[in-house]
Design an enzyme around this catalytic site. Structure first.
Site: not given
Lengths: 508, 134
Positions: A203-205
């Site tokens: 999950h890439c913020p």
């Protein structure tokens, strides 16, 4: 496509009417191609009854532009990414390019512009696409799976894993309690977005979204082109400052072009991380692994001599082609499809729809295991009346903190009270009567708002040990309010546990 | 008087992951369908579906060219063109429609297109036998 009843004649055919036409139009071209490219203008239409599937999507995603754009809930860091790129590039084009174009070559701003457009395009595509979310199981499917699981073993709790042989390697498929499916290989449940994602990378913020099967290539091209852009800007700003300093002196240069310092600083600090990340992902692509697998060391030699990656094509070039040029599967969740009255709905909750925030008031009745629910609730209410309940509290280890983490049965607590004690999700404790009534009060209030947020972390506590009890006041299934929306996902498993726990307690 | 046929049961054909993450369905014949349809017929349907899905996900020159072209145009090309996968999915829908019309509906069965179930299962709905109600 309207529903056309296919009338099968009577007589030798025994069935009067079976509808063979598909009830819903699948619109993959619109949902997959429209999402991520320039988002079209958002229609301002927002009705009170949900018309499209994204409005009742059970995950914690935000949808914009009537379902065309899909992002994670927390998008703050994405805006930071956007600002940094736009600011640095903007300053470059405004302050450095005129000098470079006239003194070196006009090709420099041209190449810079192409790189910039490509970077932005890939960023939007990575951020706005569906990463490969797996839709949750329909109630029928879930029930069928449960039956299969229970029938295969007599031990309690039944095993929730399946083993499969893939290219000679044994892979364990885990059961996802939230989505009620056995996760395909390489899929993982993102606890932030609360979805199972195919070929889950991470999950890439920075991108404000999960990176999975459908947007991995965009993510990779984004970081790759961003590395080039960063190096490009860095080197040409340095060139500009050096050339100017040779003519007019260093301090005058800084006075004439103060933005250059900012650009150099930003680029210098970003280049290490971005180039490093690009290199890492190049390695992952060439060995056909996901970040998830690499971090867990799933296919490392250390695990065993015979441990190898069964998904690799054996050859770096093929692996790269597969990741970057392979077929792009369409979105499985059909965000913009119309909601059919007879379409089987999974556990529906309202999702936080961001800019065009929509609070669905339509309620769905959910086919959960009614008998089991009622039975277990009876047990709980009975136990709540006994003094045994107020003995030693049973506390489970808290799960990783989430900003608005609230438990399953406490699903009615709204997001504005993150400090409320959360039962069943993070910490399950037996609480005293005062808190019970407090919870009840909140519960009642929120019935009016029909908001529902719930968290179900990866490897949820549903399989928790005996003695884990939800707050009895939160068993709202018997609540008399006619419009009750509850989340049966954690209910079912928690019911089982609560029943077992109470039986144990009462036998003491 | 025509009535909607009532659903008696649902059978789910799960995915077969033995070849990896490619979309394939198990060809094992479910016991609930033994009285309803011929085993060969059913397996033939599933095999054809599996072949179609393999074609959709195939890493061939067509997908490679499509991928490169898309990358060069910053994926804007998909605004006017369908991907290969989508084209094959349409063929699959048509095939399932045909199978339902010709083979399954007359036997009181209905295949649901797996795309409507997120490519997880092939849902076979078994309708009630109304022969005794007449």
């Amino acid at each position: 496509m309207s529903q056309i009843q296919h009338a099968v004649p009577d007589g030798p055919m025994r069935y009067t009417q079976i509808c063979t036409r598909r009830t819903s139009c699948s619109s993959p071209p619109t949902s997959s191609s429209a999402a991520g490219t320039e988002p079209p203008s958002c229609p301002g239409h927002r009705g009170r009854t949900p018309r499209r599937k994204w409005q009742v999507f059970p995950g914690r995603n935000r949808f914009y532009c009537d379902g065309r754009v899909m992002m994670a809930r927390q998008t703050g860091v994405f805006y930071l990414t956007l600002v940094l790129i736009l600011l640095t590039s903007g300053l470059f084009f405004a302050f450095d390019c005129p000098y470079l174009a006239s003194n070196l070559s006009p090709a420099i701003p041209a190449v810079g512009a192409v790189l910039f457009v490509f970077v932005m395009g890939m960023l939007f595509r990575a951020s706005f696409s569906d990463p490969g979310v797996l839709p949750r199981a329909t109630p029928d499917e879930a029930a069928d799976l449960e039956r299969q699981i229970d029938s295969t073993s007599c031990s309690k709790p039944p095993p929730r894993t399946r083993e499969v042989l893939i290219n000679g390697q044994t892979v364990k498929l885990k059961y996802c309690f939230t989505c009620k499916i056995f996760r395909p290989p390489r899929a993982s449940h993102c606890s932030l977005c609360d979805n199972c994602v195919e070929r889950f990378d991470h999950h890439c913020p920075w991108v404000g979204n999960c990176v999975g099967r459908r947007n991995y290539r965009f993510f990779y091209l984004f970081i790759l082109s961003l590395s080039f852009l960063t190096i490009f800007i860095f080197s040409f700003v340095i060139t500009h400052v050096v050339l100017r300093s040779n003519r007019t002196g260093f301090l005058t240069t800084l006075k004439d072009s103060p933005a250059s310092i900012l650009e150099v600083v930003v680029c210098f600090f970003s280049v290490w991380s971005i180039v490093g990340l690009s290199g890492f992902h190049t390695y992952l692509i060439s060995s056909n692994q996901t970040t998830n697998e690499d971090i867990k060391g799933t296919w490392s030699r250390k695990e065993g001599k015979d441990n190898y990656n069964p998904y690799s094509y054996g050859n770096v070039l093929t692996n790269c082609c597969a990741a970057l040029c392979g077929p792009l599967p369409p979105s499985l969740i059909d965000r913009r499809g119309p909601i059919q009255a007879d379409t089987p709905q999974t556990a529906p909750q309202s999702n936080g729809t961001g800019g065009g925030s929509y609070a669905p008031t339509q309620l769905h009745s959910h086919m959960c295991d009614q008998d089991q629910c009622i039975q277990s609730t009876k047990f709980v209410l009975q136990a709540a009346a006994t003094p045994l309940l107020h003995s030693d509290p049973v506390i489970l280890p808290p799960l990783p903190a989430k900003p608005t983490s609230l438990g399953g049965p406490c699903a009615y607590l709204g997001p504005a009270q993150p400090t409320l004690p959360s039962c069943a999700g993070d910490v399950l404790t037996l609480r005293d009567v005062a808190v019970d009534s407090h919870c009840h009060h909140r519960l009642h209030l929120h019935h009016l708002h029909h908001h529902q947020h719930f968290v179900s972390p990866e490897e949820t506590p549903c399989g928790t040990p005996q003695g884990a009890l939800p707050c009895p006041a939160h068993m709202h299934l018997q609540h008399p309010a006619p419009q009750v929306r509850y989340d049966p996902v954690t209910q079912d498993s928690l019911h089982e546990d609560s029943v077992r726990g109470l039986v144990k307690l009462s036998s003491v | 008087m025509r009535q909607q046929a009532a659903v008696a049961a649902k059978v789910f054909i799960q995915r077969d992951y033995s070849n990896g993450t490619m979309c394939q369905f198990q060809t094992k014949f479910p016991s609930e369908l033994e009285t309803k349809i011929d085993k060969q017929q059913f397996e033939e349907t599933i095999r054809t579906l599996n072949n179609l899905y393999t074609e959709a996900e195939k890493l061939g020159s067509q997908s490679f060219v499509e991928g490169c072209l898309a990358c060069l145009t910053a994926y804007a090309v998909f605004l006017c063109m369908e991907t290969h996968y989508e084209k094959v999915l349409k063929r699959i829908s048509k095939y399932i429609q045909e199978q339902n019309d010709k083979i399954y509906a007359p036997r009181g069965l209905l295949l649901t297109d797996p795309i409507e179930r997120g490519l997880r299962v092939i849902e076979v709905t078994i309708y009630e036998d109304r022969s005794f109600s007449r």
